[in-house]
Design a protein around this motif. Structure first.
Motif, PDB file in Angstrom:
ATOM      1  N   HIS A   1       8.925   6.205  -1.479  1.00 43.21           N
ATOM      2  CA  HIS A   1       9.476   4.871  -1.716  1.00 43.21           C
ATOM      3  C   HIS A   1       8.744   4.100  -2.809  1.00 43.21           C
ATOM      4  O   HIS A   1       9.008   2.917  -3.029  1.00 43.21           O
ATOM      5  CB  HIS A   1       9.441   4.058  -0.416  1.00 43.21           C
ATOM      6  N   ARG A   2       7.845   4.761  -3.515  1.00 41.95           N
ATOM      7  CA  ARG A   2       7.048   4.070  -4.525  1.00 41.95           C
ATOM      8  C   ARG A   2       7.903   3.498  -5.658  1.00 41.95           C
ATOM      9  O   ARG A   2       7.688   2.366  -6.099  1.00 41.95           O
ATOM     10  CB  ARG A   2       6.009   5.020  -5.123  1.00 41.95           C
TER      11      ARG A   2
ATOM     12  N   ILE B   1       3.060   1.981   1.709  1.00 42.27           N
ATOM     13  CA  ILE B   1       4.190   2.489   0.925  1.00 42.27           C
ATOM     14  C   ILE B   1       3.943   3.970   0.673  1.00 42.27           C
ATOM     15  O   ILE B   1       2.945   4.335   0.042  1.00 42.27           O
ATOM     16  CB  ILE B   1       4.327   1.745  -0.428  1.00 42.27           C
TER      17      ILE B   1
ATOM     18  N   TYR C   1       9.780   0.376  -4.538  1.00 45.51           N
ATOM     19  CA  TYR C   1       8.834  -0.729  -4.346  1.00 45.51           C
ATOM     20  C   TYR C   1       8.378  -1.298  -5.687  1.00 45.51           C
ATOM     21  O   TYR C   1       8.373  -2.515  -5.895  1.00 45.51           O
ATOM     22  CB  TYR C   1       7.631  -0.239  -3.535  1.00 45.51           C
TER      23      TYR C   1
ATOM     24  N   ALA D   1      -0.286  -2.817  -1.606  1.00 46.78           N
ATOM     25  CA  ALA D   1       0.325  -1.573  -1.155  1.00 46.78           C
ATOM     26  C   ALA D   1      -0.740  -0.484  -1.068  1.00 46.78           C
ATOM     27  O   ALA D   1      -1.510  -0.289  -2.010  1.00 46.78           O
ATOM     28  CB  ALA D   1       1.433  -1.152  -2.108  1.00 46.78           C
TER      29      ALA D   1
END
Length: 242
Positions: free
Chosen positions: A134-135, A130, A138, A104
Motif C-alpha cells: 500500500h506504499r 503501512i 499512501y 508511517a
C-alpha cells in the motif's frame, strides 16, 4: 540506542536533531560515501533512487538498516525498516518538528517494526503501519495533499497577478483563506468545508472566472477546467448549497 544517519538533506538534519533531543546518540548526518560506523541502527536519508545503492555499500553492519522513503518498499531497498515522517521540511526545523505528526512505519521482522515504532514515539510522532503493498497509494495521498496543493497555490498566484497583485501580495492576502480552508477540511471533510460559486450552483460566476483566466493566464485554463469539474462532483456529494 545509537543511530547513524546517512545523508545531509533536510530530513536527515531534522531527524538528527530530533534523535539527539530524544536521548539517542547520533553519528552524522554523514555524506554519502563516508564510512559508516557500527551502531544499533543506520538510517538512510537520501533520494529514493539512491536508497538501494547506498544500502548496498554499507556491507555487513550488525545494526538494523532503515530508510525514510514513503514510496520505496523494504524489499526493493534491502532495508530492515522504514520511517516516513508525514511532514514537509524546509531545512531549518528543530526537534519539535516531529511533535504530533503522523509517521508511517514498516519492518521486515516484528523486532524491526518495533524499533521503527519506538523511534517515531521517541521523537514525538504518532506511528502508523503501512505495508509494501500500500506504499504507492499512501505516498500518492501525501503528494496530492502537499505537493499538488503548492501547484494549485502557485496557479492562484499567477491568476492573482492578472488582477494586479504581486506574488507577495497574493500570498499575504490568500494565506488566511488557505489556512481557514485547511482547518475546515480537517474538522469537517471536503464536502462539508466546500464553499464558493460551484457549491452554490452559480455557474454564471464560474463562467466569468473562466473567461478572465482565458484572457490573463490561458496556460492555466486546462487546470481550471479539470478542477472545476472535480469540484462539481464534490459539490454533488455535499448535497446542500453553501
Amino acid at each position: 540506542m545509537t543511530a547513524t544517519i546517512v545523508g545531509r538533506g533536510r530530513v536527515g538534519r531534522a531527524l538528527a536533531a530530533a534523535f539527539e533531543a530524544a536521548g539517542i546518540t547520533v553519528t552524522g548526518p554523514t555524506v554519502r560515501g563516508e564510512s559508516v560506523p557500527d551502531g544499533d541502527l543506520i538510517l538512510v536519508c537520501v533520494p529514493d533512487a539512491e536508497i538501494a545503492r547506498v544500502i548496498a555499500t554499507l556491507g555487513d553492519h550488525p545494526g538494523l538498516v532503515g530508510h525514510v522513503s514513503g514510496a520505496t518498499s523494504l524489499a526493493d531497498a534491502s532495508a530492515d525498516f522504514s520511517l516516513h515522517p508525514l511532514q514537509t521540511f524546509a531545512g531549518s526545523e528543530g526537534a519539535e518538528a516531529f511533535h504530533g505528526i503522523g509517521c508511517a512505519v514498516a519492518g521486515r521482522t516484528p523486532a524491526a517494526l518495533e524499533v521503527a515504532e519506538e523511534l517515531a514515539i521517541r521523537i514525538g510522532a504518532r506511528p502508523f503501519r503501512i505495508d509494501d503493498a500500500h506504499r504507492a497509494g499512501y505516498h500518492a495521498a501525501a503528494s496530492v495533499a502537499s505537493n499538488f496543493l503548492l501547484t494549485l497555490l502557485d496557479a492562484a498566484e499567477q491568476i492573482a497577478a492578472t488582477a494586479g497583485l504581486s506574488d507577495a501580495e497574493a500570498r499575504e492576502l490568500l494565506a488566511p483563506l488557505v489556512r481557514s480552508t485547511v482547518e475546515n477540511w480537517a474538522a469537517q471533510g471536503a464536502p462539508g468545508a466546500l464553499t464558493g460559486p460551484i457549491a452554490r450552483g452559480d455557474e454564471r460566476t464560474v463562467d466569468r472566472q473562466r473567461d478572465a483566466i482565458q484572457v490573463g493566464a490561458p496556460d492555466l485554463l486546462p487546470l481550471f477546467d479539470v478542477m472545476a469539474e472535480s469540484t462539481r462532483t464534490l459539490a454533488a456529494r455535499r448535497g446542500v448549497s453553501a
